[in-house]
Design a protein around this motif. Structure first.
Motif, mmCIF file in Angstrom:
data_model
loop_
_atom_site.group_PDB
_atom_site.id
_atom_site.type_symbol
_atom_site.label_atom_id
_atom_site.label_comp_id
_atom_site.label_asym_id
_atom_site.label_seq_id
_atom_site.Cartn_x
_atom_site.Cartn_y
_atom_site.Cartn_z
ATOM 1 N N ASP A 1 -45.429 -34.476 -44.341
ATOM 2 C CA ASP A 1 -45.572 -33.720 -43.097
ATOM 3 C C ASP A 1 -44.389 -34.001 -42.168
ATOM 4 O OD1 ASP A 1 -47.794 -32.533 -44.015
ATOM 5 O OD2 ASP A 1 -49.222 -33.617 -42.752
ATOM 6 N N ALA A 2 -43.927 -35.248 -42.143
ATOM 7 C CA ALA A 2 -42.759 -35.591 -41.339
ATOM 8 C C ALA A 2 -41.529 -34.849 -41.867
ATOM 9 C CB ALA A 2 -42.523 -37.097 -41.375
ATOM 10 N N LEU A 3 -41.439 -34.774 -43.192
ATOM 11 C CA LEU A 3 -40.311 -34.082 -43.814
ATOM 12 C C LEU A 3 -40.313 -32.611 -43.400
ATOM 13 C CD1 LEU A 3 -38.098 -34.815 -45.945
ATOM 14 C CD2 LEU A 3 -39.559 -33.757 -47.633
ATOM 15 N N ARG A 4 -41.503 -32.021 -43.383
ATOM 16 C CA ARG A 4 -41.629 -30.618 -42.996
ATOM 17 C C ARG A 4 -41.223 -30.426 -41.544
ATOM 18 N NH1 ARG A 4 -47.355 -27.667 -43.742
ATOM 19 N NH2 ARG A 4 -48.060 -29.341 -42.403
ATOM 20 N N GLU A 5 -41.637 -31.394 -40.712
ATOM 21 C CA GLU A 5 -41.332 -31.286 -39.290
ATOM 22 C C GLU A 5 -39.823 -31.324 -39.043
ATOM 23 O OE1 GLU A 5 -43.807 -33.960 -37.054
ATOM 24 O OE2 GLU A 5 -42.435 -33.888 -35.337
ATOM 25 N N ILE A 6 -39.155 -32.275 -39.697
ATOM 26 C CA ILE A 6 -37.707 -32.417 -39.518
ATOM 27 C C ILE A 6 -36.989 -31.201 -40.109
ATOM 28 C CG2 ILE A 6 -35.694 -33.873 -39.991
ATOM 29 C CD1 ILE A 6 -37.809 -35.258 -38.298
ATOM 30 N N SER A 7 -37.471 -30.761 -41.268
ATOM 31 C CA SER A 7 -36.845 -29.628 -41.934
ATOM 32 C C SER A 7 -36.912 -28.373 -41.064
ATOM 33 C CB SER A 7 -37.526 -29.394 -43.274
ATOM 34 O OG SER A 7 -37.254 -28.120 -43.756
ATOM 35 N N THR A 8 -38.047 -28.182 -40.417
ATOM 36 C CA THR A 8 -38.187 -27.023 -39.543
ATOM 37 C C THR A 8 -37.232 -27.130 -38.358
ATOM 38 O OG1 THR A 8 -40.503 -27.178 -40.111
ATOM 39 C CG2 THR A 8 -39.921 -25.549 -38.487
ATOM 40 N N ALA A 9 -37.118 -28.351 -37.809
ATOM 41 C CA ALA A 9 -36.191 -28.538 -36.690
ATOM 42 C C ALA A 9 -34.763 -28.223 -37.113
ATOM 43 C CB ALA A 9 -36.292 -29.967 -36.175
ATOM 44 N N ARG A 10 -34.455 -28.461 -38.385
ATOM 45 C CA ARG A 10 -33.100 -28.171 -38.881
ATOM 46 C C ARG A 10 -32.952 -26.710 -39.265
ATOM 47 N NH1 ARG A 10 -31.294 -32.485 -43.303
ATOM 48 N NH2 ARG A 10 -29.460 -31.165 -43.222
ATOM 49 N N GLU A 11 -33.991 -25.947 -39.052
ATOM 50 C CA GLU A 11 -34.008 -24.517 -39.351
ATOM 51 C C GLU A 11 -33.749 -24.234 -40.817
ATOM 52 O OE1 GLU A 11 -31.330 -22.790 -36.518
ATOM 53 O OE2 GLU A 11 -32.839 -22.867 -34.949
ATOM 54 N N GLU A 12 -34.307 -25.087 -41.693
ATOM 55 C CA GLU A 12 -34.203 -24.818 -43.128
ATOM 56 C C GLU A 12 -35.282 -23.825 -43.515
ATOM 57 O OE1 GLU A 12 -32.527 -29.129 -44.599
ATOM 58 O OE2 GLU A 12 -34.653 -28.757 -44.620
ATOM 59 N N LEU A 13 -35.042 -23.139 -44.628
ATOM 60 C CA LEU A 13 -36.019 -22.162 -45.099
ATOM 61 C C LEU A 13 -37.278 -22.877 -45.562
ATOM 62 C CD1 LEU A 13 -34.033 -19.667 -47.294
ATOM 63 C CD2 LEU A 13 -35.313 -19.173 -45.219
ATOM 64 N N PRO A 14 -38.436 -22.495 -45.077
ATOM 65 C CA PRO A 14 -39.651 -23.145 -45.550
ATOM 66 C C PRO A 14 -40.059 -22.641 -46.928
ATOM 67 C CG PRO A 14 -40.183 -21.514 -43.882
ATOM 68 C CD PRO A 14 -38.697 -21.475 -44.062
ATOM 69 N N GLY A 15 -40.613 -23.528 -47.734
ATOM 70 C CA GLY A 15 -41.110 -23.137 -49.051
ATOM 71 C C GLY A 15 -42.620 -23.026 -49.018
ATOM 72 N N ARG A 16 -43.283 -23.449 -50.119
ATOM 73 C CA ARG A 16 -44.739 -23.361 -50.169
ATOM 74 C C ARG A 16 -45.373 -24.102 -49.008
ATOM 75 N NH1 ARG A 16 -48.340 -24.900 -54.867
ATOM 76 N NH2 ARG A 16 -46.810 -26.485 -55.392
ATOM 77 N N ARG A 17 -46.306 -23.497 -48.333
ATOM 78 C CA ARG A 17 -47.048 -24.070 -47.205
ATOM 79 C C ARG A 17 -46.129 -24.672 -46.147
ATOM 80 N NH1 ARG A 17 -52.982 -25.893 -48.349
ATOM 81 N NH2 ARG A 17 -53.406 -24.600 -50.157
ATOM 82 N N GLY A 18 -44.932 -24.135 -46.029
ATOM 83 C CA GLY A 18 -44.022 -24.588 -44.983
ATOM 84 C C GLY A 18 -43.238 -25.834 -45.339
ATOM 85 N N TYR A 19 -43.529 -26.453 -46.500
ATOM 86 C CA TYR A 19 -42.757 -27.632 -46.892
ATOM 87 C C TYR A 19 -41.384 -27.181 -47.393
ATOM 88 C CZ TYR A 19 -47.093 -30.142 -46.389
ATOM 89 O OH TYR A 19 -48.239 -30.679 -45.872
ATOM 90 N N PRO A 20 -40.354 -27.990 -47.153
ATOM 91 C CA PRO A 20 -39.007 -27.534 -47.516
ATOM 92 C C PRO A 20 -38.831 -27.414 -49.030
ATOM 93 C CG PRO A 20 -38.977 -29.824 -46.801
ATOM 94 C CD PRO A 20 -40.349 -29.311 -46.503
ATOM 95 N N GLY A 21 -37.928 -26.532 -49.447
ATOM 96 C CA GLY A 21 -37.671 -26.297 -50.864
ATOM 97 C C GLY A 21 -37.133 -27.515 -51.578
ATOM 98 N N HIS A 22 -36.528 -28.443 -50.815
ATOM 99 C CA HIS A 22 -35.946 -29.613 -51.481
ATOM 100 C C HIS A 22 -36.914 -30.789 -51.519
ATOM 101 C CE1 HIS A 22 -35.298 -31.411 -47.536
ATOM 102 N NE2 HIS A 22 -34.805 -30.262 -47.157
ATOM 103 N N MET A 23 -38.211 -30.518 -51.292
ATOM 104 C CA MET A 23 -39.155 -31.639 -51.245
ATOM 105 C C MET A 23 -39.250 -32.358 -52.594
ATOM 106 S SD MET A 23 -42.757 -31.904 -49.339
ATOM 107 C CE MET A 23 -44.022 -31.333 -50.453
ATOM 108 N N TYR A 24 -39.149 -31.605 -53.702
ATOM 109 C CA TYR A 24 -39.192 -32.251 -55.019
ATOM 110 C C TYR A 24 -38.064 -33.281 -55.137
ATOM 111 C CZ TYR A 24 -39.008 -32.941 -60.066
ATOM 112 O OH TYR A 24 -38.981 -33.504 -61.323
ATOM 113 N N SER A 25 -36.844 -32.860 -54.818
ATOM 114 C CA SER A 25 -35.707 -33.781 -54.939
ATOM 115 C C SER A 25 -35.851 -34.939 -53.966
ATOM 116 C CB SER A 25 -34.398 -33.055 -54.661
ATOM 117 O OG SER A 25 -34.270 -31.973 -55.527
#
Lengths: 441, 541
Positions: free
Chosen positions: A255-279
């Motif tokens: 959830d923290a990763l999603r929050e930071i990713s959104t602040a960086r204006e990255e494209l959200p993936g499934r359920r808003g989590y960033p696409g690079h969450m796997y890596s």
């Protein structure tokens, strides 16, 4: 290498945990920066992106009280490094490596980059050595081995906390050895912290703790596990210890990763989590392992709370794709009063095959485990039939299988707060199977 | 000519360097990190960096390699373990220790090793591109050295050959070396593609019997986590009846690669009685290694596979998993701020994928022999939902689908191949071949399918009325179906049962079906099932 330190007061924007700096000269990607707030506090941050003279900085420790006029930023010319040394043992730190136990900071022997480097796949040794957790369902049926990463998939309201707490107290190597626990709590409530504190007090000095509380800065939730894993790698591969890293709760991390990713204006993936969450998750989980010709090991036991009890939610899903198996907790077993409520059917330890049997646990382990699993699975299948036709409408042998499934849950899975050694676990399994053989004869 | 770094955003870097082409390899920064040009705007080129670039600063120098990203092809690739950029991992470990550091670029082939070079070419012989000019013995195969250009030979060496020394010279004085480079993103040329006709025997009963694969075919193996994709891929890598196996661990677990290496260096190839590693090339780009190199890893690997195919060999390419490759593509695309398509994947996912998969096939090589490149590709759909873009894009080009089922895996039915949803478009061709060799194949296959199909329907009934409530014929069918599932379709990869020859497969299913027919005949004559089963047990026991 810069000869003079550059201090900038050209902050142009602050957005969430991010700070934009203009007219900065020769910044480096990943460089550690020091930020002085208008009221004289010091924060640190990391360079995320550089575009010509504009630099994007991620601030550790919250941007409250920063402004664009009086905030100054200075570059350190180095990537973020973790202080290391024997002094970390027995200490409790926060998500930025500040002592949380009231003692002064230890004197570091040296420092290593916080992100580490990937282990060369050919240098990896295949995990084979048994770690005892004291839980029958894990030791007996989903065995944990040194160098493995094995998550616990829990649901909200289930006693994952009690389980991690018990593992902290009772995990051990059967052949002794230099064993250390690293405990990482991310987004922990004060209520839960008090609960763990009692355990930590009893643990003497064979542990290191990183505690990020629920009201601590979110960015530190991303930092804390990396600090912990760098410490763990150092203890394992330089100081030759066997390190078990327990992380709770990875859901807060994501959830923290999603929050930071959104602040960086990255494209959200499934359920808003960033696409690079796997890596990103892999960069944590893959730091577990053993290395040929080195003694120590890093073993990882993260807890994941599945949102809405959904195992296909991106967090447990991606975790399951990276880790070597999973321990799944079941609400149904919990409601039956069974502790630990481990559902052994969807649970799995991929590295178990090599970690059990003669020389590791016991010669009869593999046979017992297979037999137990198969018989219980049959019993569970029959429960559905029982729901339709009723117990009386079933064959005698099927009723015995149903009885076995019940006995398995109450006698093998359920163990209360008692610790079971691997011998106790296997003896219990043997007894159950003997009894079953007796009645089916 | 030197350029410099002007912008850094993660692994995507802008450099100011004129005269670059798309796909050119560049060296970025003082530590000379490998990168590839992906976009050009005026003098500014956008470069995807393949290595960890933390610490890289604005203004650092950039140089061009004057050409695209290549792999080096020559004897000594077999048995090798490489990363996604074809850097030899054992050499890397020797040079820089147990952890991978950036900016290393060791030569992938061993130049100090000498090979016994023999040739039938004499001075004055004319060579065409792709024609063999000699061979060396590599493991169990004759490694043909292929000419990279047309020309007439002016001088030929034989005997001991080291890779840096020329094996021959052309009339114009140009040397002919034992190795050459090839751009990773360019398919190696062939005369023409041929239709696949020969079965690829995997040794897995379920696959060979129900969903056979052909040499030169492509199949995909989608499955959620814990369904045994990796074990299936590795088992096929061990037993498939091919000459060379190229295995790509693409964004997967490090410990799995360690296990694979341990096992492959101990195991023997059942067909040649030589270590399994001698016929295997491993490309390992684990999930924590740089994402861009993960993207290039499958191209690096497939180019090496094509190289061996061009010698007229049967090559099997296994990738685990293609989803991680697609995710790498997505990360790179997002960093380039491209317009996203479905689930955030770039819209060119499908075309990029088919471009890659179409490199499989049976071919007539430039020298006129035939070789094949088959692919078995694992896919990891998020949440085991097969409607996602990567699985769907793969389905459009693959000839066989081996769908792994979470329910079967939970019941410990391995390989967890779902027999109702899987299919093979190669079935007819392969069956004709098997029937020719082993008889009966086709009839048994349709009988077996029929039994499994009917069990599915009967099971629903049985769940309501119980097994007792079924008629004898239906109970027999349920019994046979269970036997087929447990004794035939299930196959433990960790025992001797891991490999079954087509002959054994056929014998086993013949016995099962024959027993079924025999008892069925008995039932029709009015006997009771329990009596017949009793008789049967007495007869056999």
């Amino acid at each position: 290498m810069r000869l003079a330190e550059h201090r900038y007061s050209s902050v142009s924007a602050i957005r969430g945990p991010l700070l934009f700096l203009d007219r900065a000269f020769a910044a480096r990607l990943g460089e550690l920066v020091r930020i002085e707030t208008p009221d004289g506090r010091n924060l640190s941050g990391e360079v995320l992106k550089i575009s010509g003279e504009q630099v994007l900085i991620q601030v550790f420790g919250g941007t409250q009280g920063l402004d664009t006029r009086n905030t100054t930023v200075s570059f350190t010319d180095a990537v973020m490094r973790v202080p290391l040394g024997a002094g970390v043992l027995g200490r409790v730190f926060d998500g930025s490596f500040r002592p949380r136990d009231g003692l002064p900071m230890f004197i570091p022997e040296f420092r290593m980059p916080v992100l580490g480097a990937p282990i060369n796949p050919v240098a990896r040794a295949h995990p084979v050595e048994f770690i005892e957790t004291g839980f029958s369902t894990i030791d007996g049926l989903n065995t944990l081995v040194k160098g493995q990463k094995l998550p616990i998939f829990s649901c909200s309201g289930l006693p994952a906390r009690e389980m991690t707490d018990q593992i902290l107290r009772q995990a051990r190597l059967t052949d002794g050895g230099n064993f250390v626990l690293v405990f990482v709590a991310l987004g922990l409530t004060h209520f839960e912290y008090q609960f763990y504190q009692q355990t930590l007090e009893h643990m003497q000095s064979r542990f290191v703790c990183f505690i990020n509380l629920a009201d601590d800065p979110v960015v530190e939730r991303l930092l804390a596990p990396r600090l912990a894993l760098t410490v763990a790698e150092d203890m394992a591969f330089r100081q030759e210890m066997d390190v078990l890293v327990i992380i709770t709760d990875m859901t807060n991390y994501c959830d923290a990763l999603r929050e930071i990713s959104t602040a960086r204006e990255e494209l959200p993936g499934r359920r808003g989590y960033p696409g690079h969450m796997y890596s990103d998750l892999a960069s944590l989980y893959e730091r577990a392992g053993r290395i040929h010709n080195r003694k120590g090991s890093v073993t990882l036991l993260p807890t994941v709370t599945m949102p809405e009890d959904d195992i296909t939610h991106p967090i447990p899903d991606l975790t399951g794709y990276i880790t070597e198996g999973q321990i799944v907790l079941s609400r149904e077993l919990h409601q039956k009063g069974i502790y630990p409520p481990v559902d052994v059917l969807p649970s799995l330890s991929r590295l178990m095959q090599h970690g059990i049997g003669k020389g590791q646990t016991r010669k009869d382990h593999r046979d017992l485990a297979n037999h137990l699993y198969r018989t219980y699975a049959k019993g569970c299948d029959l429960r559905r039939l029982e729901a339709v036709v009723g117990r009386d409408g079933m064959l005698a042998e099927d009723r015995l299988l149903l009885d076995f499934a019940d006995r398995f849950e109450t006698d093998f899975v359920h163990q209360g707060k008692l610790r079971r050694t691997i011998d106790d676990t296997l003896d219990t399994a043997q007894r159950l199977l003997d009894e079953f053989r007796e009645v089916t004869r | 000519m030197n350029g410099m770094v002007t912008r850094i955003s993660g692994a995507t870097v802008c450099v100011d360097l004129p005269d670059l082409k798309i796909g050119d390899r560049v060296f970025v920064g003082v530590s000379r990190l490998t990168g590839e040009v992906v976009r050009l705007e005026g003098r500014i080129a956008t470069v995807q960096v393949f290595e960890d670039n933390r610490g890289l600063g604005i203004g650092e120098p950039v140089t061009t390699a004057q050409g695209p990203l290549t792999v080096r092809l020559g004897p000594g690739l077999l048995g090798g373990v490489f990363d996604g950029l074809q850097r030899p991992l054992y050499k890397l470990q020797e040079d820089s220790g147990d952890f991978i550091s950036s900016g290393q670029d060791p030569f992938p082939l061993d130049c100090s090793r000498s090979w016994d070079f023999s040739t039938e070419c004499t001075v004055g012989a004319t060579l065409k591109t792709g024609e063999p000019f000699g061979k060396v013995r590599e493991g169990h195969i004759d490694h043909l050295l292929l000419s990279t250009r047309d020309g007439t030979l002016a001088q030929v060496n034989t005997g001991k050959l080291q890779l840096e020394n020329p094996a021959a010279h052309f009339e114009d004085g140009q040397p002919l070396l034992g190795w050459h480079s090839w751009p990773v993103r360019k398919a190696r040329p062939v005369r023409r593609k041929l239709p696949p006709v020969t079965p690829l025997v995997t040794g897995q009963r379920c696959l060979d019997f129900l969903f056979p694969m052909l040499k030169g075919g492509v199949s995909i193996v989608p499955g959620g986590f814990g369904t045994g994709k990796t074990v299936l891929e590795q088992t096929i890598a061990k037993f498939a009846d091919v000459d060379v196996v190229v295995y790509v661990g693409c964004g997967e677990r490090g410990n799995e690669m360690a296990g694979l290496l341990d096992e492959f260096s101990e195991l023997q190839d059942p067909r040649s009685d030589r270590p399994l590693m001698e016929r295997t090339i491993i490309v390992a780009n684990t999930s924590n290694m740089p994402v861009a190199a993960r993207e290039s890893s499958i191209f690096t690997a497939v180019t090496m596979a094509e190289y061996y195919r061009d010698m007229g060999l049967n090559v099997l390419f296994l990738a685990d998993s293609l989803s991680r490759w697609a995710e790498a593509l997505r990360e790179i695309s997002a960093a380039l701020e491209e317009m996203p398509g479905e689930d955030g994947y770039p819209t060119y996912l499908g075309s990029r994928l088919s471009g890659f998969i179409e490199r499989a096939g049976v071919v007539e090589t430039l020298s006129g022999t035939s070789g094949s490149l088959s692919m078995i590709l694992a896919v990891s759909p998020p949440g085991a939902d097969f409607a996602e873009p990567v699985t769907q894009a793969c389905l459009r080009v693959a000839g066989a689908l081996y769908m792994l089922d979470t329910q079967l895996a939970h019941r410990r039915h391995f390989p967890a191949i779902n027999w109702t949803h899987s299919y093979s478009l190669y079935s007819d061709t392969a069956m004709a071949h098997f029937t020719e060799q082993h008889g009966e194949w086709a009839r048994l296959q349709s009988r077996c399918r029929d039994i499994l199909q009917r069990e599915e329907a009967l099971r629903e009934v049985a769940e309501v009325v119980g097994m007792e409530g079924l008629q004898d014929a239906d109970r027999l069918l349920m019994r046979t179906a269970e036997k087929i599932r447990l004794d035939f379709l299930c196959q433990n990869s960790f025992t001797d049962d891991a490999y079954a020859t087509p002959k054994n497969t056929l014998e086993q299913i013949t016995t099962l079906i024959a027993e079924h027919e025999r008892i069925n005949t008995g039932l029709k004559e009015g006997a009771l099932l329990d009596d017949l089963l009793m008789e049967d047990a007495n007869a056999s026991g």
